[in-house]
Scaffold this motif. Structure first.
Motif, PDB file in Angstrom:
ATOM      1  N   GLU A   1      20.281  34.291  -1.508  1.00  0.00           N
ATOM      2  CA  GLU A   1      18.971  34.494  -0.682  1.00  0.00           C
ATOM      3  C   GLU A   1      19.064  34.160   0.760  1.00  0.00           C
ATOM      4  OE1 GLU A   1      15.083  35.875   0.069  1.00  0.00           O
ATOM      5  OE2 GLU A   1      16.629  36.427  -1.366  1.00  0.00           O
ATOM      6  N   VAL A   2      19.569  32.857   0.917  1.00  0.00           N
ATOM      7  CA  VAL A   2      20.039  32.380   2.242  1.00  0.00           C
ATOM      8  C   VAL A   2      20.814  33.212   3.152  1.00  0.00           C
ATOM      9  CG1 VAL A   2      20.636  30.421   3.664  1.00  0.00           C
ATOM     10  CG2 VAL A   2      19.370  30.009   1.502  1.00  0.00           C
ATOM     11  N   ASP A   3      21.857  33.680   2.383  1.00  0.00           N
ATOM     12  CA  ASP A   3      22.578  34.801   3.018  1.00  0.00           C
ATOM     13  C   ASP A   3      21.874  35.895   3.443  1.00  0.00           C
ATOM     14  OD1 ASP A   3      25.044  33.449   3.433  1.00  0.00           O
ATOM     15  OD2 ASP A   3      25.734  34.341   1.655  1.00  0.00           O
ATOM     16  N   ASN A   4      21.243  36.311   2.614  1.00  0.00           N
ATOM     17  CA  ASN A   4      20.437  37.710   2.945  1.00  0.00           C
ATOM     18  C   ASN A   4      19.395  37.731   4.016  1.00  0.00           C
ATOM     19  OD1 ASN A   4      19.884  40.654   1.900  1.00  0.00           O
ATOM     20  ND2 ASN A   4      17.837  39.876   1.622  1.00  0.00           N
TER      21      ASN A   4
ATOM     22  N   PHE B   1      25.291  28.789  13.342  1.00  0.00           N
ATOM     23  CA  PHE B   1      23.855  28.664  12.788  1.00  0.00           C
ATOM     24  C   PHE B   1      23.616  27.392  12.151  1.00  0.00           C
ATOM     25  CE2 PHE B   1      26.135  30.868   9.675  1.00  0.00           C
ATOM     26  CZ  PHE B   1      25.853  30.424   8.445  1.00  0.00           C
ATOM     27  N   ASP B   2      22.514  26.900  12.358  1.00  0.00           N
ATOM     28  CA  ASP B   2      21.889  25.707  11.351  1.00  0.00           C
ATOM     29  C   ASP B   2      20.486  26.266  11.052  1.00  0.00           C
ATOM     30  OD1 ASP B   2      20.968  23.638  10.364  1.00  0.00           O
ATOM     31  OD2 ASP B   2      21.943  21.924  12.053  1.00  0.00           O
ATOM     32  N   ILE B   3      20.071  26.786   9.827  1.00  0.00           N
ATOM     33  CA  ILE B   3      18.838  27.160   9.477  1.00  0.00           C
ATOM     34  C   ILE B   3      18.246  26.565   8.406  1.00  0.00           C
ATOM     35  CG2 ILE B   3      19.155  29.241  10.594  1.00  0.00           C
ATOM     36  CD1 ILE B   3      19.600  30.770   7.720  1.00  0.00           C
ATOM     37  N   THR B   4      17.081  26.388   7.798  1.00  0.00           N
ATOM     38  CA  THR B   4      16.585  25.933   7.007  1.00  0.00           C
ATOM     39  C   THR B   4      15.462  27.114   6.224  1.00  0.00           C
ATOM     40  OG1 THR B   4      16.610  23.678   7.453  1.00  0.00           O
ATOM     41  CG2 THR B   4      14.969  24.214   5.893  1.00  0.00           C
TER      42      THR B   4
ATOM     43  N   THR C   1      10.015  25.031  -2.046  1.00  0.00           N
ATOM     44  CA  THR C   1      11.352  24.626  -2.263  1.00  0.00           C
ATOM     45  C   THR C   1      12.158  25.187  -1.143  1.00  0.00           C
ATOM     46  OG1 THR C   1      11.393  25.439  -4.667  1.00  0.00           O
ATOM     47  CG2 THR C   1      13.523  25.420  -3.627  1.00  0.00           C
ATOM     48  N   PHE C   2      13.218  24.383  -0.536  1.00  0.00           N
ATOM     49  CA  PHE C   2      14.057  24.826   0.569  1.00  0.00           C
ATOM     50  C   PHE C   2      15.430  24.645   0.441  1.00  0.00           C
ATOM     51  CE2 PHE C   2      12.603  20.307   1.297  1.00  0.00           C
ATOM     52  CZ  PHE C   2      13.944  19.801   1.876  1.00  0.00           C
ATOM     53  N   ALA C   3      16.185  25.418   1.304  1.00  0.00           N
ATOM     54  CA  ALA C   3      17.696  25.054   1.457  1.00  0.00           C
ATOM     55  C   ALA C   3      18.083  25.150   2.747  1.00  0.00           C
ATOM     56  CB  ALA C   3      18.159  26.035   0.454  1.00  0.00           C
TER      57      ALA C   3
ATOM     58  N   GLY D   1      31.020  27.618   5.657  1.00  0.00           N
ATOM     59  CA  GLY D   1      29.866  26.815   5.978  1.00  0.00           C
ATOM     60  C   GLY D   1      29.500  25.898   5.025  1.00  0.00           C
ATOM     61  N   THR D   2      28.310  25.128   4.926  1.00  0.00           N
ATOM     62  CA  THR D   2      27.977  24.167   4.124  1.00  0.00           C
ATOM     63  C   THR D   2      26.540  24.655   3.731  1.00  0.00           C
ATOM     64  OG1 THR D   2      27.146  22.482   5.324  1.00  0.00           O
ATOM     65  CG2 THR D   2      29.339  22.325   4.673  1.00  0.00           C
ATOM     66  N   PHE D   3      26.246  24.312   2.462  1.00  0.00           N
ATOM     67  CA  PHE D   3      24.927  24.981   1.818  1.00  0.00           C
ATOM     68  C   PHE D   3      24.161  23.689   1.198  1.00  0.00           C
ATOM     69  CE2 PHE D   3      22.785  26.457  -1.949  1.00  0.00           C
ATOM     70  CZ  PHE D   3      21.816  27.075  -1.356  1.00  0.00           C
ATOM     71  N   THR D   4      23.099  23.348   1.497  1.00  0.00           N
ATOM     72  CA  THR D   4      22.662  21.947   1.126  1.00  0.00           C
ATOM     73  C   THR D   4      21.265  22.281   0.347  1.00  0.00           C
ATOM     74  OG1 THR D   4      23.175  20.783   3.090  1.00  0.00           O
ATOM     75  CG2 THR D   4      21.694  19.697   1.744  1.00  0.00           C
ATOM     76  N   LYS D   5      20.968  21.940  -1.002  1.00  0.00           N
ATOM     77  CA  LYS D   5      19.874  21.990  -1.720  1.00  0.00           C
ATOM     78  C   LYS D   5      18.810  21.091  -1.341  1.00  0.00           C
ATOM     79  CE  LYS D   5      20.462  22.453  -6.260  1.00  0.00           C
ATOM     80  NZ  LYS D   5      20.992  22.234  -7.531  1.00  0.00           N
TER      81      LYS D   5
END
Length: 285
Positions: free
Chosen positions: A48-51, A172-175, A182-184, A214-218
């Protein structure tokens, strides 16, 4: 005799200690593996974050072209443009800089069905003849399919790469925050090559190939690595990515996110640690 018995007792105690130590080590390893596990929900969130990220890239690309190369867009009917009439674009010029505000107001549906609101703000130097251009971007109360997007980044846009195609390298650096809070977050670099449709009147034939990592943070702070191992294909006429593979990893745990065979649908598959593929619907995320 007493000394021999004492030796036996000491050796037995040492062996017992080794057994317990071995068990504790095994338990610790198992706990580490469990805490680092990548579940289906994590992979779905990454999808979803990719989309969202790629949807934002499409908006920025179209707005930038509309302002810097109006002959490619503004001379065509409004229905041939990706950005619909409900968007307002404002330009502010200061010395050698240009600020472009893309304002979707309280809500606006894009041509491919994604729903957005709020603003994306671009800043870059005024130099229409430059072969490359650095564009910074940020968000103001921006939502993509009712998910809040915060943060920003920069885009190095090249008129022509080694293949003769326009290309954008996005840092990029997005949230992304869902309605249930809920966020990532995701930090990384994506290279977006425009391989089909550049210069044609209609937006629907535009196709991009995307690579990067990149890195993905829950929300709980767990960090995973994310790498595109097979280029992602974005067909602008489709609401979702249509093909490509992303690998998620956390030490010894892995997940493979496969966006499909090129068919425009909301389907993708996820495989955890080499296990059976599980089908997911991206429209349900």
């Amino acid at each position: 005799m007493k000394r021999q018995k004492l030796k036996v007792v000491v050796i037995a105690a040492m062996l017992l200690g080794l057994v317990f130590t071995g068990c504790n080590s095994a338990d610790t390893i198992q706990e580490d593996l469990t805490s680092e596990a990548i579940d289906v929900k994590t992979a779905q969130t990454e999808a979803e974050v990719d989309n969202v990220s790629e949807g934002v890239s499409a908006i920025i690309e179209e707005a930038y072209l509309g302002e810097e190369f109006p002959e490619l867009t503004k001379s065509h009917p409004i229905t041939d443009r990706f950005l619909p009439s409900c968007v307002t674009i404002t330009i502010v010029l200061t010395q050698n800089m240009k600020t472009v505000t893309i304002d979707f107001g309280e809500g606006c549906e894009l041509r491919n069905g994604n729903f957005v609101s709020g603003k994306i703000i671009l800043e870059y130097e005024k130099d229409p003849e430059a072969a490359t251009k650095m564009i910074s971007y940020s968000f103001e109360d921006f939502y993509f399919n009712r998910k809040n997007v915060a943060g920003g980044g920069s885009i190095l846009r090249e008129r022509s790469n080694e293949n003769g195609n326009p290309q954008s390298t996005k840092t990029f650096d997005i949230t992304v925050t869902w309605p249930d809070e809920t966020f990532a977050s995701k930090v990384g670099v994506r290279v977006r090559e425009w391989i089909e449709g550049y210069g044609t009147p209609a937006w629907g034939d535009n196709v991009f190939l995307i690579t990067g990592n990149g890195t993905f943070t829950k929300k709980d702070g767990t960090v995973f690595s994310a790498e595109v191992v097979e280029p992602l294909r974005r067909e602008l006429a489709c609401k979702f990515l249509v093909s490509g593979i992303v690998n998620l990893s956390k030490n010894r745990n892995t997940a493979v996110l496969n966006y499909g065979d090129g068919t425009c649908d909301d389907l993708a598959t996820i495989s955890i640690n080499g296990g059976e593929e599980r089908e997911i619907h991206l429209s349900n995320l």
